[in-house]
Design an enzyme around this catalytic site. Structure first.
Site, PDB file in Angstrom:
ATOM      1  N   CYS A  50      45.125  15.519  59.657  1.00  0.00           N
ATOM      2  CA  CYS A  50      43.800  14.958  59.920  1.00  0.00           C
ATOM      3  C   CYS A  50      43.881  13.659  60.702  1.00  0.00           C
ATOM      4  CB  CYS A  50      43.039  14.744  58.617  1.00  0.00           C
ATOM      5  SG  CYS A  50      43.874  13.659  57.441  1.00  0.00           S
ATOM      6  N   SER A 109      50.918   5.909  58.439  1.00  0.00           N
ATOM      7  CA  SER A 109      49.686   6.536  57.967  1.00  0.00           C
ATOM      8  C   SER A 109      48.534   5.544  57.941  1.00  0.00           C
ATOM      9  CB  SER A 109      49.883   7.110  56.558  1.00  0.00           C
ATOM     10  OG  SER A 109      50.869   8.116  56.553  1.00  0.00           O
ATOM     11  N   GLU A 114      51.062   6.677  51.789  1.00  0.00           N
ATOM     12  CA  GLU A 114      50.491   7.907  51.202  1.00  0.00           C
ATOM     13  C   GLU A 114      51.524   9.022  51.249  1.00  0.00           C
ATOM     14  OE1 GLU A 114      49.273  10.866  52.700  1.00  0.00           O
ATOM     15  OE2 GLU A 114      49.271  10.441  54.851  1.00  0.00           O
ATOM     16  N   ASP A 115      51.511   9.856  50.199  1.00  0.00           N
ATOM     17  CA  ASP A 115      52.592  10.817  50.038  1.00  0.00           C
ATOM     18  C   ASP A 115      52.300  12.196  50.617  1.00  0.00           C
ATOM     19  OD1 ASP A 115      50.685  11.552  48.244  1.00  0.00           O
ATOM     20  OD2 ASP A 115      51.944  11.439  46.461  1.00  0.00           O
ATOM     21  N   GLY A 190      34.928  23.132  50.442  1.00  0.00           N
ATOM     22  CA  GLY A 190      36.358  23.334  50.638  1.00  0.00           C
ATOM     23  C   GLY A 190      37.055  23.386  49.298  1.00  0.00           C
TER      24      GLY A 190
END
Length: 441
Positions: A50, A109, A114-115, A190
């Protein structure tokens, strides 16, 4: 052999541009095949999330690789290449390798540390490997990048107190509604990982009613069951939209899920009640014009920046430690890459020795007459041991010299002394060369 990269990310391009160049999971194999067919491309991987779309190319000439990358991105985008170039960055081998390692570690990121991105890097490599577009260099690079990303998370606190995009979306909703999410109805569109995380965060924040809609109704039912929510069929979405105070959408659709006119009808059905839309999909799920409607607040993934500043200072300290790990792992890869030129000579030397060994073993067995299978194996094993021991020191010393000026002299000497026929193409994916500390690539 070189590695180059080109692409765009959340720093260089807004979501309106990034969505023009996003690749869905099912679209990656054909895209990889198209990229592999570009002139000068020896191997390739596409990383599309994204927040970024990047292509990584193994090539014999950096200039040709970068040209292929830009041509491919230009043809894959709905924008003209001239318009796209202002958002693109191109990276040569040194910068491309370090950049990938930083991406895998979460240092590049939008949300520092963030993982999710490490899993995305691993998935991009898996798809390319299954499609058959990687080569030895990319296989080694990607495995090392994943290893570096794991080291960073194990040895630092880079992911301590970090937030995901899904969490940031829920925090944004909490801020807009002044911490009053109790009694609110949220519609989650979603049922993938990000939507699932968002739904769980919503329940943790006290939301009482969560509606879940998805193209696959069974997946919507499964997610709703885990959070005590209600599943909604996608074709009935408009019927439930007026009930929602907050809509969080994250699907893999290549088109809008919610259009302006649908939102307008929902707002008209509940006059005076505000509607918050949070679109964290790329490409976007909600038509941007919906945000112009009275009473509607529309946020996209780029609007989450303000939320991710939480706990940033602690993660910045960890990031400095992580940069040291990245530098060490990148240097190890560069050493391996720099040693590859000796491999064809080693292969040729082994092949010639193997051919001589096999011929002499056959000659000896024929002279000795009737031999048992066990006796033949003993002779073959002895010959193999002699060859390996004779070559061992030469190969070890050649590898050790690969990164020194002596390396090229040794290569030329071996080729001339042993009259080797050298295939100068790179070794295959399973050929490993150890160049430092016992680490094998």
């Amino acid at each position: 052999m070189f590695v180059v990269a080109a692409g765009l990310n959340h720093r260089t391009a807004p979501v309106a541009i990034r969505e023009q160049l996003a690749f869905a999971r099912h679209g990656l194999p054909p895209a990889l095949c198209r990229l592999k067919e570009e002139a000068g491309v020896e191997g390739c991987v596409i990383l599309s999330t994204c927040n970024r779309t990047e292509v990584y190319i193994a090539c014999n000439q950096e200039e040709a690789g970068l040209k292929a990358a830009k041509n491919f991105l230009g043809r894959s985008c709905k924008l003209a290449l001239a318009d796209l170039e202002g958002y693109l960055y191109t990276l040569n081998t040194h910068h491309a390798v370090r950049h990938l390692f930083r991406v895998a570690a979460g240092l590049d990121s939008m949300i520092l540390g963030e993982d999710q991105v490490l899993a995305q890097v691993a998935e991009a490599y898996q798809v390319a490997r299954e499609t058959g577009t990687t080569n030895n260099v990319l296989n080694t690079l990607w495995q090392q990048a994943i290893y570096a990303g794991k080291r960073v998370r194990t040895e630092t606190r880079i992911d301590a107190n970090t937030v995901s995009v899904s969490y940031a979306a829920v925090e944004l909703a909490r801020q807009v509604f002044h911490d009053e999410l109790d009694g609110r109805t949220v519609l989650v569109i979603g049922a993938g990982k990000m939507s699932t995380l968002a739904a769980r965060y919503l329940k943790d924040k006290g939301v009482t009613t969560v509606l879940v809609s998805n193209r696959s109704y069974d997946r919507a039912v499964a997610l709703a069951a885990t959070i005590g929510g209600q599943a909604v069929r996608l074709d009935a979405l408009e019927d439930y939209l007026p009930r929602a105070d907050i809509v969080i959408s994250c699907t893999a659709a290549s088109h809008y899920i919610l259009h302006r006119d649908q939102v307008a009808r929902a707002v008209a059905a509940r006059p005076g009640v505000p509607l918050m839309l949070i679109d964290i999909a790329v490409p976007r799920d909600i038509e941007p014009a919906a945000g112009d409607l009275p009473g509607v607040k529309l946020y996209d993934i780029d609007d989450l920046q303000q939320v991710v500043l939480a706990n940033l200072e602690e993660r910045k300290k960890a990031a400095r430690q992580a940069e040291g790990i990245i530098a060490a792992e990148a240097e190890a890869f560069f050493q391996w890459l720099g040693s590859l030129y000796v491999v064809p000579t080693i292969v040729a030397l082994k092949e010639k020795a193997e051919a001589i060994k096999n011929a002499e073993v056959r000659r000896a067995c024929n002279r000795l007459g009737q031999l048992t299978t066990r006796e033949q194996k003993i002779i073959t094993s002895m010959a193999t041991t002699i060859v390996n021991q004779l070559l061992h020191d030469a190969i070890v010393n050649l590898k050790a010299a690969a990164l020194t000026p002596r390396g090229h002299l040794y290569v030329e000497a071996l080729q001339e002394l042993f009259e080797l026929r050298v295939d100068h193409t790179l070794p295959g994916p399973d050929m490993a060369v150890s160049v430092e500390g016992g680490r094998k690539y």
